[in-house]
Design a protein around this motif. Structure first.
Motif, PDB file in Angstrom:
ATOM      1  N   PRO A  62     -12.568  11.878   1.258  1.00 33.56           N
ATOM      2  CA  PRO A  62     -13.004  10.489   1.122  1.00 33.56           C
ATOM      3  C   PRO A  62     -13.630  10.235  -0.251  1.00 33.56           C
ATOM      4  O   PRO A  62     -14.101  11.169  -0.916  1.00 33.56           O
ATOM      5  CB  PRO A  62     -14.049  10.323   2.231  1.00 33.56           C
ATOM      6  CG  PRO A  62     -14.411  11.690   2.667  1.00 33.56           C
ATOM      7  CD  PRO A  62     -13.317  12.618   2.253  1.00 33.56           C
ATOM      8  N   ALA A  63     -13.649   8.991  -0.663  1.00 31.79           N
ATOM      9  CA  ALA A  63     -14.186   8.625  -1.971  1.00 31.79           C
ATOM     10  C   ALA A  63     -15.641   9.063  -2.124  1.00 31.79           C
ATOM     11  O   ALA A  63     -16.088   9.395  -3.227  1.00 31.79           O
ATOM     12  CB  ALA A  63     -14.064   7.121  -2.189  1.00 31.79           C
ATOM     13  N   ALA A  64     -16.373   9.086  -1.022  1.00 30.03           N
ATOM     14  CA  ALA A  64     -17.783   9.482  -1.068  1.00 30.03           C
ATOM     15  C   ALA A  64     -17.950  10.978  -1.297  1.00 30.03           C
ATOM     16  O   ALA A  64     -19.037  11.450  -1.580  1.00 30.03           O
ATOM     17  CB  ALA A  64     -18.479   9.082   0.231  1.00 30.03           C
ATOM     18  N   GLY A  65     -16.882  11.755  -1.159  1.00 32.72           N
ATOM     19  CA  GLY A  65     -16.953  13.198  -1.342  1.00 32.72           C
ATOM     20  C   GLY A  65     -17.209  13.910  -0.032  1.00 32.72           C
ATOM     21  O   GLY A  65     -16.982  13.361   1.033  1.00 32.72           O
ATOM     22  N   ILE A  66     -17.684  15.143  -0.119  1.00 31.95           N
ATOM     23  CA  ILE A  66     -17.941  15.959   1.069  1.00 31.95           C
ATOM     24  C   ILE A  66     -19.351  16.524   1.005  1.00 31.95           C
ATOM     25  O   ILE A  66     -19.942  16.616  -0.064  1.00 31.95           O
ATOM     26  CB  ILE A  66     -16.912  17.101   1.210  1.00 31.95           C
ATOM     27  CG1 ILE A  66     -16.930  17.994  -0.033  1.00 31.95           C
ATOM     28  CG2 ILE A  66     -15.523  16.555   1.461  1.00 31.95           C
ATOM     29  CD1 ILE A  66     -16.096  19.217   0.104  1.00 31.95           C
ATOM     30  N   VAL A  67     -19.852  16.903   2.165  1.00 32.46           N
ATOM     31  CA  VAL A  67     -21.175  17.493   2.274  1.00 32.46           C
ATOM     32  C   VAL A  67     -21.081  18.726   3.154  1.00 32.46           C
ATOM     33  O   VAL A  67     -20.383  18.713   4.166  1.00 32.46           O
ATOM     34  CB  VAL A  67     -22.173  16.490   2.915  1.00 32.46           C
ATOM     35  CG1 VAL A  67     -23.517  17.158   3.164  1.00 32.46           C
ATOM     36  CG2 VAL A  67     -22.329  15.262   2.045  1.00 32.46           C
ATOM     37  N   ALA A  68     -21.753  19.782   2.768  1.00 25.78           N
ATOM     38  CA  ALA A  68     -21.857  20.975   3.608  1.00 25.78           C
ATOM     39  C   ALA A  68     -23.304  21.091   4.064  1.00 25.78           C
ATOM     40  O   ALA A  68     -24.215  21.061   3.242  1.00 25.78           O
ATOM     41  CB  ALA A  68     -21.456  22.225   2.835  1.00 25.78           C
ATOM     42  N   ALA A  69     -23.507  21.179   5.349  1.00 27.12           N
ATOM     43  CA  ALA A  69     -24.859  21.329   5.890  1.00 27.12           C
ATOM     44  C   ALA A  69     -25.235  22.798   5.910  1.00 27.12           C
ATOM     45  O   ALA A  69     -25.599  23.358   6.929  1.00 27.12           O
ATOM     46  CB  ALA A  69     -24.929  20.719   7.279  1.00 27.12           C
ATOM     47  N   SER A  70     -25.104  23.450   4.763  1.00 29.92           N
ATOM     48  CA  SER A  70     -25.385  24.872   4.648  1.00 29.92           C
ATOM     49  C   SER A  70     -25.692  25.188   3.199  1.00 29.92           C
ATOM     50  O   SER A  70     -24.979  24.742   2.299  1.00 29.92           O
ATOM     51  CB  SER A  70     -24.168  25.680   5.105  1.00 29.92           C
ATOM     52  OG  SER A  70     -24.293  27.032   4.707  1.00 29.92           O
ATOM     53  N   GLY A  71     -26.715  25.932   2.986  1.00 31.13           N
ATOM     54  CA  GLY A  71     -27.011  26.419   1.645  1.00 31.13           C
ATOM     55  C   GLY A  71     -26.607  27.869   1.472  1.00 31.13           C
ATOM     56  O   GLY A  71     -26.864  28.481   0.460  1.00 31.13           O
ATOM     57  N   GLY A  72     -25.943  28.397   2.510  1.00 30.02           N
ATOM     58  CA  GLY A  72     -25.546  29.810   2.507  1.00 30.02           C
ATOM     59  C   GLY A  72     -24.097  29.999   2.094  1.00 30.02           C
ATOM     60  O   GLY A  72     -23.572  29.290   1.234  1.00 30.02           O
ATOM     61  N   ASN A  73     -23.437  30.943   2.741  1.00 29.91           N
ATOM     62  CA  ASN A  73     -22.065  31.292   2.378  1.00 29.91           C
ATOM     63  C   ASN A  73     -21.086  30.137   2.565  1.00 29.91           C
ATOM     64  O   ASN A  73     -20.201  29.946   1.751  1.00 29.91           O
ATOM     65  CB  ASN A  73     -21.599  32.495   3.215  1.00 29.91           C
ATOM     66  CG  ASN A  73     -22.349  33.751   2.866  1.00 29.91           C
ATOM     67  OD1 ASN A  73     -22.819  33.907   1.752  1.00 29.91           O
ATOM     68  ND2 ASN A  73     -22.479  34.640   3.824  1.00 29.91           N
ATOM     69  N   HIS A  74     -21.235  29.370   3.647  1.00 30.17           N
ATOM     70  CA  HIS A  74     -20.345  28.228   3.855  1.00 30.17           C
ATOM     71  C   HIS A  74     -20.544  27.186   2.760  1.00 30.17           C
ATOM     72  O   HIS A  74     -19.581  26.648   2.212  1.00 30.17           O
ATOM     73  CB  HIS A  74     -20.564  27.603   5.239  1.00 30.17           C
ATOM     74  CG  HIS A  74     -19.710  26.405   5.472  1.00 30.17           C
ATOM     75  ND1 HIS A  74     -18.370  26.512   5.772  1.00 30.17           N
ATOM     76  CD2 HIS A  74     -20.004  25.091   5.440  1.00 30.17           C
ATOM     77  CE1 HIS A  74     -17.869  25.296   5.905  1.00 30.17           C
ATOM     78  NE2 HIS A  74     -18.850  24.405   5.716  1.00 30.17           N
ATOM     79  N   ALA A  76     -21.559  27.675  -0.250  1.00 33.59           N
ATOM     80  CA  ALA A  76     -20.971  28.207  -1.479  1.00 33.59           C
ATOM     81  C   ALA A  76     -19.459  28.050  -1.468  1.00 33.59           C
ATOM     82  O   ALA A  76     -18.852  27.733  -2.484  1.00 33.59           O
ATOM     83  CB  ALA A  76     -21.351  29.676  -1.665  1.00 33.59           C
ATOM     84  N   GLY A  77     -18.838  28.240  -0.298  1.00 35.19           N
ATOM     85  CA  GLY A  77     -17.396  28.055  -0.183  1.00 35.19           C
ATOM     86  C   GLY A  77     -16.979  26.615  -0.415  1.00 35.19           C
ATOM     87  O   GLY A  77     -15.976  26.332  -1.052  1.00 35.19           O
ATOM     88  N   VAL A  78     -17.751  25.689   0.099  1.00 33.55           N
ATOM     89  CA  VAL A  78     -17.466  24.272  -0.099  1.00 33.55           C
ATOM     90  C   VAL A  78     -17.652  23.891  -1.563  1.00 33.55           C
ATOM     91  O   VAL A  78     -16.857  23.149  -2.132  1.00 33.55           O
ATOM     92  CB  VAL A  78     -18.366  23.395   0.818  1.00 33.55           C
ATOM     93  CG1 VAL A  78     -18.256  21.927   0.448  1.00 33.55           C
ATOM     94  CG2 VAL A  78     -18.004  23.612   2.273  1.00 33.55           C
ATOM     95  N   ALA A  79     -18.705  24.429  -2.172  1.00 32.12           N
ATOM     96  CA  ALA A  79     -18.966  24.119  -3.575  1.00 32.12           C
ATOM     97  C   ALA A  79     -17.840  24.611  -4.466  1.00 32.12           C
ATOM     98  O   ALA A  79     -17.463  23.993  -5.424  1.00 32.12           O
ATOM     99  CB  ALA A  79     -20.290  24.739  -4.011  1.00 32.12           C
TER     100      ALA A  79
END
Length: 79
Positions: A62-74, A76-79
């Motif tokens: 989506p135009a708004a982008g994505i969010v990961a509710a994790s500061g861990g390994n997941h 990092a994968g999303v980033a």
């Protein structure tokens, strides 16, 4: 019923060139032969990059982008 073979093949093609192909080592633990996948060699240091990035590549972002509710390994994968 989900055709897992096609799902996995699709993921392999989507991830090709984005995710490291990590080696498998064979060793012995308590007298038993084991195979160990060296996923710590991924860019993120964990296997989570495969699932997170495959999920992103499988969808329209989506135009708004994505969010990961994790500061861990997941995360990092999303980033």
């Amino acid at each position: 019923m989900t055709d897992w073979r096609n799902e996995i093949t699709g993921a392999v093609h989507r991830l090709s060139g984005h995710i490291r192909k990590t080696p498998v080592m064979t060793g012995w633990i308590t007298g038993r032969e084991v195979e160990i996948k060296l996923e710590h060699l991924q860019y993120t240091g964990a296997f989570k990059a495969r699932g997170a990035f495959n999920n992103i590549l499988s969808r329209e972002i989506p135009a708004a982008g994505i969010v990961a509710a994790s500061g861990g390994n997941h995360g990092a994968g999303v980033a």
